[in-house]
Design an enzyme around this catalytic site. Structure first.
Site, mmCIF file in Angstrom:
data_model
loop_
_atom_site.group_PDB
_atom_site.id
_atom_site.type_symbol
_atom_site.label_atom_id
_atom_site.label_comp_id
_atom_site.label_asym_id
_atom_site.label_seq_id
_atom_site.Cartn_x
_atom_site.Cartn_y
_atom_site.Cartn_z
ATOM 1 N N TYR A 53 -15.506 -2.777 8.057
ATOM 2 C CA TYR A 53 -13.928 -2.178 7.935
ATOM 3 C C TYR A 53 -13.419 -2.282 9.562
ATOM 4 C CZ TYR A 53 -10.467 1.525 8.484
ATOM 5 O OH TYR A 53 -9.233 2.171 8.633
ATOM 6 N N GLY A 90 0.891 -1.118 -0.004
ATOM 7 C CA GLY A 90 0.167 -0.061 0.192
ATOM 8 C C GLY A 90 0.902 1.147 -0.011
ATOM 9 N N ASP A 142 -0.198 -7.425 -5.584
ATOM 10 C CA ASP A 142 -1.492 -7.550 -4.696
ATOM 11 C C ASP A 142 -1.510 -8.637 -3.738
ATOM 12 O OD1 ASP A 142 -4.191 -8.368 -4.208
ATOM 13 O OD2 ASP A 142 -4.746 -8.620 -6.303
HETATM 14 C C1 AKB Z 1 -11.396 5.989 7.714
HETATM 15 O O1 AKB Z 1 -12.017 6.929 8.086
HETATM 16 O O2 AKB Z 1 -11.644 4.728 7.458
HETATM 17 C C2 AKB Z 1 -10.027 5.965 8.272
HETATM 18 C C3 AKB Z 1 -9.808 5.533 9.670
HETATM 19 C C4 AKB Z 1 -10.176 6.255 10.791
HETATM 20 O O3 AKB Z 1 -9.445 4.138 9.797
HETATM 21 N N1 AKB Z 1 -9.434 7.239 8.122
#
Ligand code: AKB
Length: 326
Positions: free
Chosen positions: A142, A8, A53
């Site tokens: 996430y 990255g 990748d």
């Molecule tokens: C996001 O907003 O996804 C990132 C984080 C806070 O991990 N900047």
């Protein structure tokens, strides 16, 4: 830490961390691996670059073997808003990519830095003075990949002895490279808009307070943690680190001190607002301070001043280069 691979490397953190590591460890010793973006001139001229990748473990292992890598800074990841739009892809990149890195590290005896995030917390986490060890029950894909990542890194450390370390980054603010699809991106976009248009339409509510950090501090945190004698560490992964905690109206007020005519308006994005409201407002980072000496350099006023100076210089240079071409 002698031969370093950064995944990255063309992203928001990678583009600055790579240059800082090259300055310290020598250009030839820091390999910048990117996937979707081409490295810019500074990155490609200061040391080796390759396309990688992280989901391709064969390519990952041959890169590590070819360059005799001993440390991997694994930054390749989808950010929160993109991960909500593409949850399966987020799992594939953020988790399968990380497992590949950890397996490669186990086989080739590498240390690994893994950036977790404030996203690793959820609505059940205490939002003020968020403890280092507390409830982690994120409601976003996430966040799920970040908690799982912290756990995987801990597992590879105690099960296989891989030297894994990491921090929970707050929103990161930088002038060199734009972030790609996060919830805290407004805190970068606001500077571009302030300098170009004198106004910004924000996608979070005015009082949505979150932890934030200026990129030089984030780069310093990553390097200092990896350089710490492992005997000093009680935790290994997911260290809370923060530098400031503010809401859109606070950063707008600080920008106004430099650009008096600056105006902010609000058109709320319900997806990113919900993500932000599930995150802590201010983390307790005393474990990082006590175990490896974490210390911030930039608070809100210092960051805003530096961002405006650096970004307006960048725009002037871009304009001059564009003018030369015409
Ligand atoms: C996001 O907003 O996804 C990132 C984080 C806070 O991990 N900047």
């Amino acid at each position: 830490m002698q031969r370093i691979l950064i995944t990255g490397a063309t992203g928001q953190i990678g583009s600055e961390l790579t240059l800082a590591l090259r300055k310290k460890y020598g250009g030839e010793n820091v390999i910048a691996a990117g996937h979707t973006h081409q490295p810019d001139r500074e990155l490609s001229e200061s040391g080796p670059c390759c396309t990688l990748d992280v989901r391709d473990i064969t390519a990952l292992q041959s890169t590590v073997a070819e360059y005799r890598i001993d440390t991997i800074f694994h930054l390749a990841s989808l950010l929160s808003a993109v991960a909500e739009a593409k949850p399966q892809l987020a799992w594939d990149i953020n988790i399968n990519g990380l497992i590949n890195v950890l397996e490669t590290a186990r086989i080739h005896h590498c240390a690994v830095f893994f950036p977790s995030s404030i996203g690793a917390f959820g609505p059940l986490t205490p939002a003020e003075n968020t403890p280092q060890d507390t409830i982690q029950h994120p409601t976003t894909m996430y966040g799920i990949t970040k908690v799982s990542g912290e756990l995987l890194c801990d597992y590879y450390q105690h099960r296989f002895g891989v030297d894994t370390r990491g921090v929970r980054f707050p929103g990161l603010i930088s002038w060199k490279t734009l972030p790609g699809g996060g919830t805290t991106d407004y805190a970068v976009h606001i500077f571009h808009a302030a300098l170009k248009d004198g106004r910004y339409d924000c996608f979070l509510k005015p009082d949505t307070r979150l932890d934030m950090m200026y990129m030089p501090d984030a780069v310093k945190a990553a390097i200092e943690l990896m350089e710490t004698d492992s005997k000093q560490l009680i935790h290994r992964n997911g260290f809370n680190v923060t530098a400031m905690s503010f809401a859109p109206r606070d950063i707008a007020a600080e920008i106004k001190k430099h650009i008096p005519g600056f105006a902010i308006s609000y058109t709320i994005d319900p997806v990113r607002q919900a993500i932000a409201e599930s995150w802590p407002r201010h983390m307790d980072d005393s474990a990082a301070r006590n175990e490896w000496g974490w210390k911030l350099e930039y608070d809100l006023p210092a960051m805003v001043k530096d961002m405006l100076e650096k970004l307006s210089n960048k725009f002037k240079i871009a304009k001059a280069n564009g003018a030369e071409k015409n």
